[in-house]
Design an enzyme around this catalytic site. Sequence first.
Site, PDB file in Angstrom:
ATOM      1  N   HIS A 102       0.858  -1.199   0.000  1.00 37.20           N
ATOM      2  CA  HIS A 102       0.000   0.000   0.000  1.00 37.20           C
ATOM      3  C   HIS A 102       0.887   1.239   0.000  1.00 37.20           C
ATOM      4  O   HIS A 102       1.617   1.461  -0.968  1.00 37.20           O
ATOM      5  CB  HIS A 102      -0.943  -0.081   1.209  1.00 37.20           C
ATOM      6  CG  HIS A 102      -1.997   0.980   1.294  1.00 37.20           C
ATOM      7  ND1 HIS A 102      -2.353   1.789   0.239  1.00 37.20           N
ATOM      8  CD2 HIS A 102      -2.804   1.354   2.326  1.00 37.20           C
ATOM      9  CE1 HIS A 102      -3.323   2.604   0.623  1.00 37.20           C
ATOM     10  NE2 HIS A 102      -3.611   2.384   1.888  1.00 37.20           N
ATOM     11  N   HIS A 111      -2.155  -2.156  -9.724  1.00 40.63           N
ATOM     12  CA  HIS A 111      -3.150  -1.525  -8.845  1.00 40.63           C
ATOM     13  C   HIS A 111      -4.391  -2.392  -8.824  1.00 40.63           C
ATOM     14  O   HIS A 111      -4.762  -3.001  -9.832  1.00 40.63           O
ATOM     15  CB  HIS A 111      -3.506  -0.124  -9.369  1.00 40.63           C
ATOM     16  CG  HIS A 111      -4.134   0.736  -8.314  1.00 40.63           C
ATOM     17  ND1 HIS A 111      -5.474   0.674  -8.021  1.00 40.63           N
ATOM     18  CD2 HIS A 111      -3.594   1.632  -7.465  1.00 40.63           C
ATOM     19  CE1 HIS A 111      -5.734   1.522  -7.035  1.00 40.63           C
ATOM     20  NE2 HIS A 111      -4.618   2.117  -6.679  1.00 40.63           N
ATOM     21  N   ASP A 160       2.949   5.455  -6.603  1.00 44.12           N
ATOM     22  CA  ASP A 160       4.197   5.316  -5.836  1.00 44.12           C
ATOM     23  C   ASP A 160       5.443   5.309  -6.706  1.00 44.12           C
ATOM     24  O   ASP A 160       6.547   5.511  -6.207  1.00 44.12           O
ATOM     25  CB  ASP A 160       4.152   4.024  -4.996  1.00 44.12           C
ATOM     26  CG  ASP A 160       3.173   4.157  -3.856  1.00 44.12           C
ATOM     27  OD1 ASP A 160       1.996   3.816  -4.055  1.00 44.12           O
ATOM     28  OD2 ASP A 160       3.586   4.668  -2.799  1.00 44.12           O
TER      29      ASP A 160
HETATM   30  C1  SDX Z   1      -1.296   2.243  -3.382  1.00 47.83           C
HETATM   31  O1  SDX Z   1      -6.033   0.902  -3.278  1.00 47.83           O
HETATM   32  C2  SDX Z   1      -5.518   2.078  -3.527  1.00 47.83           C
HETATM   33  O2  SDX Z   1      -6.162   2.959  -4.048  1.00 47.83           O
HETATM   34  C3  SDX Z   1      -4.071   2.252  -3.107  1.00 47.83           C
HETATM   35  C4  SDX Z   1      -3.418   3.552  -3.503  1.00 47.83           C
HETATM   36  C5  SDX Z   1      -4.019   4.722  -2.755  1.00 47.83           C
HETATM   37  O3  SDX Z   1      -3.913   5.868  -3.266  1.00 47.83           O
HETATM   38  O4  SDX Z   1      -4.477   4.518  -1.615  1.00 47.83           O
HETATM   39  O5  SDX Z   1      -3.562   3.760  -4.890  1.00 47.83           O
HETATM   40  C6  SDX Z   1      -1.934   3.553  -3.152  1.00 47.83           C
HETATM   41  O6  SDX Z   1      -1.306   1.420  -2.506  1.00 47.83           O
HETATM   42  C7  SDX Z   1      -0.691   1.977  -4.730  1.00 47.83           C
HETATM   43  C8  SDX Z   1      -0.109   0.528  -4.839  1.00 47.83           C
HETATM   44  C9  SDX Z   1       1.297   0.531  -4.238  1.00 47.83           C
HETATM   45  N1  SDX Z   1       1.804  -0.878  -4.158  1.00 47.83           N
HETATM   46  C10 SDX Z   1       2.761  -1.316  -4.983  1.00 47.83           C
HETATM   47  O7  SDX Z   1       3.282  -0.660  -5.876  1.00 47.83           O
HETATM   48  C11 SDX Z   1       3.213  -2.742  -4.680  1.00 47.83           C
HETATM   49  C12 SDX Z   1       3.340  -3.529  -5.995  1.00 47.83           C
HETATM   50  N2  SDX Z   1       2.017  -3.734  -6.530  1.00 47.83           N
HETATM   51  C13 SDX Z   1       1.376  -5.015  -6.299  1.00 47.83           C
HETATM   52  O8  SDX Z   1       1.677  -5.583  -5.055  1.00 47.83           O
HETATM   53  C14 SDX Z   1      -0.094  -5.027  -6.706  1.00 47.83           C
HETATM   54  O9  SDX Z   1      -0.181  -4.444  -7.934  1.00 47.83           O
HETATM   55  C15 SDX Z   1      -1.136  -4.430  -5.779  1.00 47.83           C
HETATM   56  C16 SDX Z   1      -1.083  -5.012  -4.422  1.00 47.83           C
HETATM   57  C17 SDX Z   1      -0.997  -2.955  -5.716  1.00 47.83           C
HETATM   58  C18 SDX Z   1      -2.515  -4.765  -6.369  1.00 47.83           C
HETATM   59  O10 SDX Z   1      -2.485  -6.069  -6.682  1.00 47.83           O
HETATM   60  P1  SDX Z   1      -3.795  -7.013  -6.730  1.00 47.83           P
HETATM   61  O11 SDX Z   1      -4.976  -6.289  -7.225  1.00 47.83           O
HETATM   62  O12 SDX Z   1      -3.924  -7.712  -5.440  1.00 47.83           O
HETATM   63  O13 SDX Z   1      -3.336  -7.944  -7.894  1.00 47.83           O
HETATM   64  P2  SDX Z   1      -2.637  -9.328  -7.717  1.00 47.83           P
HETATM   65  O14 SDX Z   1      -1.518  -9.246  -6.700  1.00 47.83           O
HETATM   66  O15 SDX Z   1      -3.722 -10.319  -7.534  1.00 47.83           O
HETATM   67  O16 SDX Z   1      -1.928  -9.488  -9.150  1.00 47.83           O
HETATM   68  C19 SDX Z   1      -2.705  -9.791 -10.318  1.00 47.83           C
HETATM   69  C20 SDX Z   1      -1.681 -10.235 -11.350  1.00 47.83           C
HETATM   70  C21 SDX Z   1      -0.736 -11.292 -10.806  1.00 47.83           C
HETATM   71  O17 SDX Z   1      -0.236 -12.031 -11.924  1.00 47.83           O
HETATM   72  P3  SDX Z   1      -0.922 -13.482 -12.242  1.00 47.83           P
HETATM   73  O18 SDX Z   1      -0.721 -14.324 -10.997  1.00 47.83           O
HETATM   74  O19 SDX Z   1      -2.379 -13.188 -12.535  1.00 47.83           O
HETATM   75  O20 SDX Z   1      -0.146 -13.972 -13.437  1.00 47.83           O
HETATM   76  O21 SDX Z   1      -0.846  -9.112 -11.685  1.00 47.83           O
HETATM   77  C22 SDX Z   1       0.495  -9.378 -11.272  1.00 47.83           C
HETATM   78  C23 SDX Z   1       0.418 -10.504 -10.254  1.00 47.83           C
HETATM   79  O22 SDX Z   1       1.628 -11.230 -10.214  1.00 47.83           O
HETATM   80  N3  SDX Z   1       1.020  -8.162 -10.640  1.00 47.83           N
HETATM   81  C24 SDX Z   1       2.290  -7.785 -10.740  1.00 47.83           C
HETATM   82  C25 SDX Z   1       2.369  -6.574 -10.021  1.00 47.83           C
HETATM   83  N4  SDX Z   1       1.153  -6.283  -9.513  1.00 47.83           N
HETATM   84  C26 SDX Z   1       0.325  -7.273  -9.908  1.00 47.83           C
HETATM   85  N5  SDX Z   1       3.365  -8.347 -11.356  1.00 47.83           N
HETATM   86  C27 SDX Z   1       4.538  -7.674 -11.239  1.00 47.83           C
HETATM   87  N6  SDX Z   1       4.696  -6.514 -10.566  1.00 47.83           N
HETATM   88  C28 SDX Z   1       3.640  -5.946  -9.952  1.00 47.83           C
HETATM   89  N7  SDX Z   1       3.799  -4.811  -9.280  1.00 47.83           N
END
Ligand code: SDX
Length: 385
Positions: A228, A267, A321
């Site tokens: 997050h 996201h 971020d």
């Molecule tokens: C914020 O909710 C909000 O609004 C949050 C926010 C706010 O203003 O409050 O916008 C702020 O929290 C932004 C996010 C910051 N976090 C990160 O940058 C951490 C890296 N991102 C990931 O951990 C992820 O993208 C999340 C947690 C942000 C969201 O992920 P989801 O919706 O839970 O998606 P998921 O983990 O189920 O992934 C879906 C697919 C997967 O691949 P498959 O298994 O389907 O093949 O997408 C891939 C994931 O592996 N994936 C990524 C990825 N994020 C998702 N692959 C590589 N790098 C990534 N960053």
Amino acid sequence: MKNQKNRETDFAKGLEGIVSNTTRIGYVDGEAGKLSYRGYDIEDLAEHSSYEETVYLLLNGKLPTLSELEEFTDKLKGNRTVADEVMNRITHLPCPCHPMSMLRSGISLLECIDDTCRIAEDLEEKKEAGIKLIAQTATLTAAVARHLQEKEPVPPDPALPHGANFLYMLRGERAKPLEERVMDLSLILHADHGMNASTFASMVVASTLSDLHSAVSSGIATLKGPLHGGANERVIRMLTGISSIAEAEAFVEKVLAEKTKIMGFGHRVYKTYEPRAKILQGYAKKLTELTGNEELFEIAQTIEKRVTEAYGSKGIFPNVDFYSGLIYHSLGIDESIFTPIFAVSRIAGWVARILEYLEDNRLFRPRAVYTGPTDLPYVPVRERG
Ligand code: SDX
């Protein structure tokens, strides 16, 4: 109950996609990549507004008149001071204590000494307490940042607007106009964002009619996580750990091959390039040019280009971020303070959504599908194997 069994197996882990309430405060259109606060597009607010005006908008549902804005700005300025009893405790916490934990502790201490924050059901009283907390969180965060540098806190300057004063309290001197503009812009962009984890957590606490400080503390605790608000700290470590474009290309091929999550990308809601990242990217370019960090921006661009090529079809693009860390780094801010700065801004969204939800409160209490054993006989401890 009819279809109880079917109903129970049909659940959304992490409440993904589940609607918990209605709101008029902000809207995130993940497919279109649009964000608005109270009906105003984030691009317009980023271009024309200020953090003070944006907070007024989020709390009151309308843009202020000039006199309303002046009165509100003065109220924020008048509430920036944090009592010595709290400052002295925060600035004597053992280091290394994570700054988000120090900030959370500071908010909890404010609750202990502030007699206005009873478990008040009076929403006007809660709103005033919220405005005070919004003002104080910037002061607390700056004091935490300076404590980690073994420096004394800098008292707020009532002549400065919120973002400029925050930079002043961090540095002990005025920042440049572009730096102050970028800080104000970043505070606007991070102020609210739908039912993100930290907003949801703070609303859950508030829905029990607990006090506002406790609800905000839970928001800070939630925002700390790297999935997050904690991602920006990890993004800049990733970028500063790369020393050339060639190294960036090799790095991104490696993480793609390993399928590891890349901080600053992806996201839960946005499945296209999100508007905040787009706006911050432009200012990151300007700021890195001003501070001689152009290569860091080029490294970020190299990573963005390749990750977007590889994952864009899956809806994975840079999130807020990815560039916020580059901006704070260019402002000379230590990476450990990046997530606290997120809280300095997002407390406005937490307070606004808490107050809105309490207008028609319903205790948050979801259910879980039980998948464990049932009807087990109790065996006395001496008879167990
Ligand atoms: C914020 O909710 C909000 O609004 C949050 C926010 C706010 O203003 O409050 O916008 C702020 O929290 C932004 C996010 C910051 N976090 C990160 O940058 C951490 C890296 N991102 C990931 O951990 C992820 O993208 C999340 C947690 C942000 C969201 O992920 P989801 O919706 O839970 O998606 P998921 O983990 O189920 O992934 C879906 C697919 C997967 O691949 P498959 O298994 O389907 O093949 O997408 C891939 C994931 O592996 N994936 C990524 C990825 N994020 C998702 N692959 C590589 N790098 C990534 N960053």
